[in-house]
Design an enzyme around this catalytic site. Structure first.
Site, PDB file in Angstrom:
ATOM      1  N   ASP A  77       0.925  -1.438   0.319  1.00 61.90           N
ATOM      2  CA  ASP A  77      -0.024  -0.174  -0.205  1.00 61.90           C
ATOM      3  C   ASP A  77       1.039   1.233  -0.033  1.00 61.90           C
ATOM      4  O   ASP A  77       0.606   2.795  -0.655  1.00 61.90           O
ATOM      5  CB  ASP A  77      -0.983  -0.157   1.657  1.00 61.90           C
ATOM      6  N   CYS A  78       2.074   1.111   0.457  1.00 58.11           N
ATOM      7  CA  CYS A  78       2.808   2.578   0.919  1.00 58.11           C
ATOM      8  C   CYS A  78       3.151   2.247  -0.828  1.00 58.11           C
ATOM      9  O   CYS A  78       3.377   3.673  -1.235  1.00 58.11           O
ATOM     10  CB  CYS A  78       4.402   1.580   1.287  1.00 58.11           C
TER      11      CYS A  78
END
Length: 654
Positions: free
Chosen positions: A376-377
């Site tokens: 997700d980063c």
């Protein structure tokens, strides 16, 4: 919105990032102090004094300390923080420490502590190794194909138990000192020599038993205990060598930052025992300050070396959504440079040997030096870069953006979702053997709503920019996963934020990015879920207790971050003009102060379901973003009525 945008711009770091307070857990600083003591060291005087002041400020009224700064007292954290203060020079007759003893002694002292606390005390010689559940390093010598080989565990879990196993195999402990002898008399409700260590292995106070030991785990502990009495010395030596090689790989791949603060300290102690004053010890000591956090209450230890990349990616999206990008030109340009500098450009050395997923193309939670990119980063950074592209502020070349997409695609699980650092490796039943006592969901890395939604949104944004990109199937599979995760009440459960407001924001925005329209039944259920939980004053509020109980638990007052997530969900679901959205926006406007900020509120982050953690930037990012998204559709409708719609108007970046 202008005031909020100004606050965000003013708090940008010189390197273009937003770097905030990422503290909250109350066991990390004590482990840091204990690790230094094992090495014959102590924190520098200003840090020591600041840590004592922080612990004084965070002590609960009953005398104990919680798992985090907002939690009820646990034996685990209370004993460790008592010991840490004694190691930093606070006397046993200190009134606050006397209150702490009065709380934890009736609960057994260290005998009632969760397992990680017992292990740290064993390193200090304040708890006997016979009282620990075995952590034999030989587990790393098992065939990799076995479903319970340590490499199949979630990376945070295996990186903690890797140095634990090495230290356990060596029975490492601090040199005896008069202070340690005093502590053995202070910590226990009976004389230290009278403790039944075998009986203490499975003993856990009720305060610390969030994940109780089942029959399977108790059977495994008995089997490992039998092995520990009979293990061959040569096999132990091989296992220690293998563990040390893996520890070295972790340290070098992360530039001695390590994946997190616990394995950082334990790895440092390993090298102190293996090669006292060697180069590895010096390298670890140089990076210890990366985890220190200075707060108004004193000094504490962060849950990561920072949340810089994560916060910066969100800040960029909020600023772009708020429009008037000409006024934010310098801010966005610096942020674009930071994003470019933090992308991981190479795989970790000998990745297969060290059980690592390929890293090239991803972005980490904090900085490139950390070395562990996350799904997700990477997704949020990619979204931010694509938003900066038409503004002329993206610095990441096309080939590297393609590398980020390839990294995301490589992480998609069989169920269509995304986990955090790697594809899910171990079966879910491994969670039945969770030995931590106080945490949940630590054994494997399954697909999460948040990670899946972020990846779906990023791939959809990439498809919009590059229509020929072969990402349709991955997006569709991710959307199906999100639909399966929606609860009957219409919400989604979050794993990394508090809790259903956070998960529902991701669930809604993921489905919308995948093509769901406002009339989609899943979105209508989500809207009903959120509207039913709006407070009379127009706000929304949730607490960390909801994560532990897995249900919505209302806070005492409205929260700006929770309200922002709810407003953004409603806007994404086509409810920008709804009364609930207008009331939420009005509450955000009314609670903003004259300087453009929102008052401090309870922690909005969480990990392992039980421990709250602070995202300092959230109060500066999400209210701005929510106001921007709520205003954008209204502005667009007004321009349409006036017949003067213009291109480039603010819009939802997802």
């Amino acid at each position: 919105m202008r005031r909020a945008r100004d606050v965000l711009a003013r708090t940008q770091e010189a390197d273009g990032s937003w770097k905030g307070d990422y503290s909250g857990p109350l066991f990390l600083g004590a482990v840091y102090v204990a690790g230094l003591y094992v090495m014959g060291r102590s924190p520098d005087a200003p840090v020591r004094d600041g840590m004592v002041a922080y612990l004084r400020a965070r002590q609960n009224a009953d005398g104990g300390w919680g798992l985090d700064v907002e939690s009820p007292s646990l034996v685990f954290t209370s004993v460790l923080n008592y010991v840490a203060q004694r190691l930093m020079g606070v006397g046993a007759d200190d009134p606050d420490l006397m209150r702490a003893r009065a709380w934890f002694l009736p609960r057994g002292g260290p005998l009632g502590s969760a397992s990680w606390g017992k292990f740290v005390l064993a390193l200090l010689g304040l708890y006997d190794y016979e009282g620990l559940a075995p952590v034999p390093p030989e587990l790393w010598l098992l065939p990799r194909a076995l479903p319970f080989h340590p490499s199949r565990l979630w990376c945070h879990c295996r990186m903690v138990y890797l140095p634990m196993g090495w230290l356990y195999g060596r029975r490492a402990r601090a040199k005896e000192t008069p202070l340690l002898a005093e502590l053995r008399r202070e910590l226990y409700p009976q004389p230290y020599a009278d403790v039944d260590w075998k009986a203490a292995r499975g003993r856990v106070a009720g305060t610390d038993a969030y994940s109780p030991h089942g029959l399977g785990l108790r059977a495994v502990h008995r089997l490992l205990g039998l092995y520990e009495r009979l293990h061959p010395k040569r096999l132990r030596a091989r296992a220690l060598d293998e563990s040390l090689a893996l520890i070295q790989g972790e340290d070098e791949a992360t530039h001695f930052v390590c994946i997190g603060p616990i394995n950082k300290v334990l790895d440092m102690v390993v090298w102190h025992v293996a090669r006292p004053e060697g180069p590895e010890v010096r390298a670890h000591l140089e990076r210890l300050t990366d985890y220190l956090q200075h707060t108004p209450e004193g000094v504490t230890f962060n849950g990561y070396n920072s949340s810089q990349l994560w916060d910066t990616a969100f800040a960029v999206q909020a600023l772009v959504a708020s429009g008037e990008t000409a006024g934010a030109r310098d801010t966005l340009e610096r942020a674009g440079r930071f994003l470019e500098a933090q992308q991981v450009l190479e795989d970790s050395p000998d990745a297969a040997r060290h059980h690592r997923h390929p890293s090239r193309g991803g972005w980490p939670f904090s900085t490139r030096a950390h070395g562990w990119p996350i799904s997700d980063c990477t997704a949020e950074a990619l979204k931010a870069c694509l938003l900066l592209q038409p503004l002329g502020f993206n610095r990441v070349p096309e080939a590297r953006l393609e590398g980020a997409v390839a990294f995301l695609l490589s992480l998609q699980n069989r169920d269509g979702g995304w986990a955090t650092y790697e594809r899910q490796r171990g079966p879910r039943w491994l969670e039945r053997f969770n030995p931590s006592d106080v945490f949940a969901g630590i054994m494997v890395d399954p697909s999460y709503v948040e990670c899946t939604s972020a990846c779906v949104q990023a791939l959809a944004a990439w498809r919009k920019a590059r229509p020929e990109a072969p990402v349709d199937r991955a997006i569709a599979r991710g959307a199906r996963f999100l639909r399966r995760q929606q609860r009957p009440d219409g919400g989604w459960e979050g794993a990394w934020g508090v809790c259903f407001s956070y998960g529902t924001w991701f669930g809604v925005t993921g489905l919308v990015a995948a093509g769901a329209g406002a009339g989609d039944p899943a979105l209508r259920r989500a809207v009903t879920f959120l509207k039913a939980r709006q407070r009379a004053d127009g706000s929304w509020s949730e607490t960390i207790q909801g994560c532990r109980e897995r249900r919505w638990v209302e806070g005492r007052s409205g929260h700006a971050v929770t309200t922002s997530w709810a407003v953004m969900s409603l806007v994404a679901a086509g409810e920008a003009g709804a009364e609930a959205t207008r009331r939420g926006v009005a509450w955000l406007q009314a609670t903003q102060d004259a300087q453009g900020q929102w008052p401090p509120e309870p922690l909005a982050g969480v990990f392992s379901r039980t421990c709250a953690i602070h995202y300092d930037a959230y109060l500066r990012v999400f209210p701005l973003w929510a106001l921007a998204l709520a205003e954008a559709p209204a502005s667009g409708r007004l321009r349409e009525r006036e017949g003067s719609a213009t291109p480039g108007s603010p819009s939802c970046p997802g």
